[in-house]
Motif scaffolding. Sequence first.
Motif, short mmCIF file in Angstrom:
data_model
loop_
_atom_site.label_atom_id
_atom_site.label_comp_id
_atom_site.label_asym_id
_atom_site.label_seq_id
_atom_site.Cartn_x
_atom_site.Cartn_y
_atom_site.Cartn_z
N CYS A 1 -27.50 -25.57 89.99
CA CYS A 1 -27.22 -24.16 89.71
C CYS A 1 -28.58 -23.46 89.60
CB CYS A 1 -26.43 -24.08 88.41
SG CYS A 1 -26.25 -22.44 87.69
N SER B 1 -29.77 -21.67 87.37
CA SER B 1 -30.39 -21.78 86.04
C SER B 1 -31.24 -23.04 85.90
CB SER B 1 -29.33 -21.80 84.93
OG SER B 1 -28.50 -20.70 85.05
N HIS C 1 -26.58 -29.16 84.69
CA HIS C 1 -25.51 -28.79 83.75
C HIS C 1 -24.19 -28.53 84.46
CE1 HIS C 1 -27.17 -25.01 85.16
NE2 HIS C 1 -26.02 -24.45 84.87
N CYS D 1 -19.85 -24.73 85.96
CA CYS D 1 -20.67 -23.55 85.67
C CYS D 1 -20.46 -22.40 86.66
CB CYS D 1 -22.16 -23.90 85.59
SG CYS D 1 -23.17 -22.47 85.12
ZN ZN Z 1 -25.34 -22.80 85.68
#
Ligand code: ZN
Length: 378
Positions: free
Chosen positions: A46, A48, A68, A176
């Motif tokens: 992702c 992030s 994550h 996510c």
């Molecule tokens: Zn994420």
Amino acid sequence: VEAGKPILCKAAVARKPGEPLVIEEIIVAPPSHHEVRVRIICTSLCQSDVTFWKLKDLPAVFPRILGHEAIGVVESVGEDVDEVVEGDVVIPVFLPDCGDCADCKSKKSNLCSKLPFQVSPWMPRDKTSRFTNLKGEVLYHFLNVSSFSEYTVVDTAHIVKIDPSIPPSKACLLSCGVSTGVGAAWRTANVEAGSTVVIFGLGSIGLAVAEGARISGATKIIGVDVNQEKFEIAKKFGVTDFVNVGECGDKPVSQVINEMTGGGADYCFECVGLVSLMEQAYACCRKGWGKTIILGVEKPESRVSLPCADVLQSGKTLTGALFGGLKAKSDIPILLKRYMDKELELDKYVTHEINFKDINKAFDLLLEGKSLRCVIWM
Ligand code: ZN
Ligand code: CXF
């Protein structure tokens, strides 16, 4: 492996900002109270992860196990865990859902107040790490998940038990990014049939917003991006119209959209993380009922500036949401059912699949803008 004993396994360790992850042998401690140890089946990258991997600012949080967005199998459980047992298939989620506090009990919030979300290098309850290496060095956690490891330890507030028949490479997406976008359209905005929606930024989150808006029956879904090529891809996700920010001439993009929509969109979503776009989004949601939802991650100290006349007189709403406003434990199973019912399409996000040992390739692909989701198999 044996319950209650440390596990020796491989993890991809981020040692220095922006430098390739290093596959190392690590030791994963047994789960403590309210924790489970999970064998990761697959994980995906992702934005992030990339953001925190690049972060040079002090205090530096390295060495760290990033990741994550994942799915795994419960290997063992700590004390006071009755929600799951060994062998259960679970999705870890960065945002907690304790089920007990005022926020978790209310349908109006997804911001748990028992284990308030923060970007911390530790386990959420006792603020320690479950990871060390063979030299005894502590490795930091990331977003309560740290899935770039064959085994990880996650608090029970951060896991959702799911139906094991779901293909893991699709289910992990709901951990996510896809949930965030779809949830923002579904839960945060509550987009109705016939709505006009504008999406700033057509990365995975923006495309997932389009997907959520399409499922909700939005009739006009306008994608805004600097890259014209995104329009072709975005059509598959429900985007019906495109605005190239580079081709707006002297006009602010909000003016172009106000003209296209006859006075603004019902819902605007900012999926980039730029103050200027947040302000533009607010400027082109419709007076009276327009709602602007911020999903993009800006620098925490940044400020959004709005004309007071509009704030007072326009009746518009500006809000943000973490995880699309979803409550992990109750909403992820609903999204999975919608996937099984062929309503929610997940396959099209998976542009690449690679082996864990090649994890750095996933970073290259995302940085080059070549991937939406790259699934990394353990
Ligand atoms: Zn994420
Ligand atoms: C983000 C949301 C904003 C804080 C960092 C984590 N979520 C997942 O990618």
